[in-house]
Design a protein around this motif. Sequence first.
Motif, mmCIF file in Angstrom:
data_model
loop_
_atom_site.group_PDB
_atom_site.id
_atom_site.type_symbol
_atom_site.label_atom_id
_atom_site.label_comp_id
_atom_site.label_asym_id
_atom_site.label_seq_id
_atom_site.Cartn_x
_atom_site.Cartn_y
_atom_site.Cartn_z
ATOM 1 N N LEU A 101 0.815 -1.237 0.068
ATOM 2 C CA LEU A 101 0.038 -0.141 -0.055
ATOM 3 C C LEU A 101 0.855 1.282 -0.024
ATOM 4 O O LEU A 101 0.566 2.242 -0.655
ATOM 5 N N LYS A 102 1.807 1.219 0.751
ATOM 6 C CA LYS A 102 2.859 2.535 0.822
ATOM 7 C C LYS A 102 3.588 2.397 -0.508
ATOM 8 O O LYS A 102 3.666 3.774 -0.970
ATOM 9 N N LYS A 103 3.931 1.402 -1.274
ATOM 10 C CA LYS A 103 4.227 1.670 -2.583
ATOM 11 C C LYS A 103 3.597 2.206 -3.469
ATOM 12 O O LYS A 103 4.022 2.974 -4.295
ATOM 13 N N LEU A 104 2.359 1.822 -3.497
ATOM 14 C CA LEU A 104 1.013 2.218 -4.246
ATOM 15 C C LEU A 104 1.109 3.699 -4.164
ATOM 16 O O LEU A 104 0.837 4.456 -4.999
ATOM 17 N N ARG A 105 0.998 4.214 -2.877
ATOM 18 C CA ARG A 105 0.670 5.484 -2.645
ATOM 19 C C ARG A 105 1.972 6.545 -2.993
ATOM 20 O O ARG A 105 1.420 7.595 -3.351
ATOM 21 N N GLY A 106 2.854 5.813 -2.915
ATOM 22 C CA GLY A 106 4.232 6.919 -3.163
ATOM 23 C C GLY A 106 4.322 8.013 -2.070
ATOM 24 O O GLY A 106 3.708 7.977 -1.198
ATOM 25 N N PRO A 107 5.150 8.884 -2.463
ATOM 26 C CA PRO A 107 5.397 10.016 -1.577
ATOM 27 C C PRO A 107 4.155 11.015 -1.352
ATOM 28 O O PRO A 107 4.474 12.215 -1.766
ATOM 29 N N TYR A 108 3.242 10.293 -1.148
ATOM 30 C CA TYR A 108 2.028 11.301 -0.993
ATOM 31 C C TYR A 108 2.042 12.652 -0.123
ATOM 32 O O TYR A 108 1.587 13.786 -0.348
ATOM 33 N N VAL A 109 2.497 12.329 1.161
ATOM 34 C CA VAL A 109 2.833 13.355 2.079
ATOM 35 C C VAL A 109 3.718 14.704 1.630
ATOM 36 O O VAL A 109 3.247 15.629 1.632
ATOM 37 N N GLN A 110 4.683 14.168 1.128
ATOM 38 C CA GLN A 110 5.655 15.189 0.518
ATOM 39 C C GLN A 110 4.997 15.947 -0.564
ATOM 40 O O GLN A 110 5.035 17.081 -0.804
ATOM 41 N N ASN A 111 4.148 15.194 -1.580
ATOM 42 C CA ASN A 111 3.585 16.154 -2.514
ATOM 43 C C ASN A 111 2.627 17.034 -2.084
ATOM 44 O O ASN A 111 2.499 18.134 -2.599
ATOM 45 N N VAL A 112 1.735 16.598 -0.990
ATOM 46 C CA VAL A 112 0.828 17.526 -0.538
ATOM 47 C C VAL A 112 1.459 18.789 -0.009
ATOM 48 O O VAL A 112 1.216 19.726 -0.032
ATOM 49 N N VAL A 113 2.621 18.340 0.970
ATOM 50 C CA VAL A 113 3.279 19.611 1.532
ATOM 51 C C VAL A 113 3.947 20.569 0.817
ATOM 52 O O VAL A 113 3.766 21.641 1.069
ATOM 53 N N LEU A 114 4.504 19.980 -0.226
ATOM 54 C CA LEU A 114 5.157 20.742 -1.296
ATOM 55 C C LEU A 114 3.886 21.563 -2.176
ATOM 56 O O LEU A 114 4.360 22.788 -2.085
ATOM 57 N N PHE A 115 3.105 21.009 -2.416
ATOM 58 C CA PHE A 115 2.054 21.819 -3.142
ATOM 59 C C PHE A 115 1.481 22.951 -2.328
ATOM 60 O O PHE A 115 1.292 24.232 -2.767
ATOM 61 N N VAL A 116 1.072 22.568 -1.221
ATOM 62 C CA VAL A 116 0.312 23.598 -0.204
ATOM 63 C C VAL A 116 1.229 24.475 0.305
ATOM 64 O O VAL A 116 1.012 25.776 0.214
ATOM 65 N N GLY A 117 2.524 24.176 0.553
ATOM 66 C CA GLY A 117 3.394 25.383 1.012
ATOM 67 C C GLY A 117 3.734 26.197 -0.055
ATOM 68 O O GLY A 117 3.684 27.235 0.160
ATOM 69 N N VAL A 118 4.025 25.872 -1.140
ATOM 70 C CA VAL A 118 4.193 26.732 -2.316
ATOM 71 C C VAL A 118 2.998 27.668 -2.710
ATOM 72 O O VAL A 118 3.475 28.727 -3.131
ATOM 73 N N TYR A 119 1.995 26.858 -2.613
ATOM 74 C CA TYR A 119 0.868 27.703 -3.081
ATOM 75 C C TYR A 119 0.526 28.833 -2.094
ATOM 76 O O TYR A 119 0.592 30.087 -2.501
ATOM 77 N N VAL A 120 0.592 28.750 -0.548
ATOM 78 C CA VAL A 120 0.365 29.779 0.423
ATOM 79 C C VAL A 120 1.525 30.825 0.232
ATOM 80 O O VAL A 120 1.329 31.938 0.310
ATOM 81 N N ALA A 121 2.921 30.197 0.144
ATOM 82 C CA ALA A 121 4.094 31.086 0.134
ATOM 83 C C ALA A 121 3.902 31.953 -1.285
ATOM 84 O O ALA A 121 4.173 32.967 -1.188
ATOM 85 N N THR A 122 3.389 31.628 -2.351
ATOM 86 C CA THR A 122 3.287 32.463 -3.609
ATOM 87 C C THR A 122 2.298 33.408 -3.107
ATOM 88 O O THR A 122 2.533 34.631 -3.619
ATOM 89 N N ILE A 123 1.046 33.178 -2.806
ATOM 90 C CA ILE A 123 0.215 34.340 -2.475
ATOM 91 C C ILE A 123 0.831 35.380 -1.353
ATOM 92 O O ILE A 123 0.639 36.488 -1.428
ATOM 93 N N PHE A 124 1.387 34.798 -0.100
ATOM 94 C CA PHE A 124 2.086 35.514 0.648
ATOM 95 C C PHE A 124 3.156 36.340 0.145
ATOM 96 O O PHE A 124 3.079 37.648 0.399
ATOM 97 N N LEU A 125 3.954 35.944 -0.746
ATOM 98 C CA LEU A 125 5.055 36.575 -1.528
ATOM 99 C C LEU A 125 4.332 37.745 -2.316
ATOM 100 O O LEU A 125 4.835 38.897 -2.198
#
Length: 244
Positions: A112-136
């Motif tokens: 199951l972990k293999k199937l899901r891949g780095p899902y936590v990293q993907n979410v953190v990266l997207f949300v972090g960059v999204y909010v940081a872009t707007i803040f910038l």
Amino acid sequence: MAIKNRIKLSIIIISSAFLLGFINFKQGYKNIITYMNDYQVVLTKEAVFDRIFVNTDFAKLEYMEGNNVFHFISPFTCYMLAIFWGSFSYLLLKKNYHPFIYSRINTKQEALKKLRGPYVQNVVLFVGVYVATIFLFIYLNDVLVYQDMLKFIKRIIFLTISSILISIGLSSLMFYVYLKWNEIIALLVIFISILCLFIVDLNWKTISIVFIGDDTYFVGGIITGFVLIFLSHLLLKNVKYEIE
């Protein structure tokens, strides 16, 4: 090859987060400037933040211009893309490929972990960059000023944490539904789940789950995120016996 593909995916995620953040900032900023020109008032940087992330105090904040369904496009697109990137790895695979993965890995939990891949990293990266872009873009804007910069920064930090936890929780829930049924039903369930969170937040004035309210620390959103993660974890522990 795996590292190269991971770098490519990270660049795509960052690009999509930056682009969506820029588009939503431009739309929110345009609405605030139009309101200022129409009513001859001076607003603050927080007003742009309120329009993008939706401050639900519609009665008090006239620049929100009422409870309009179009207000919710920005947060909805953010959550949908965050969950999409969190689900990207397994959505690429056809289900008839799953037995091949199971056969190469000792335990189904590892599969199951293999199937899901780095899902936590993907979410953190997207949300972090999204909010940081707007803040910038808000920070660099020299037309408007801050009302309370410290409170503004605290809200951004806790909004980011809340959004990441909820996105991870919904992504995990989507994975469970995907395993039990298929990707179409999974997407439908997530669509309905996001709408339910929006409705609850709009009607529960004392807490902030996905929108901006009186709760600067987004306690409601953080708790909701942890509950979703815990619930999906329990469901996935049981579903491992059903995926032969």
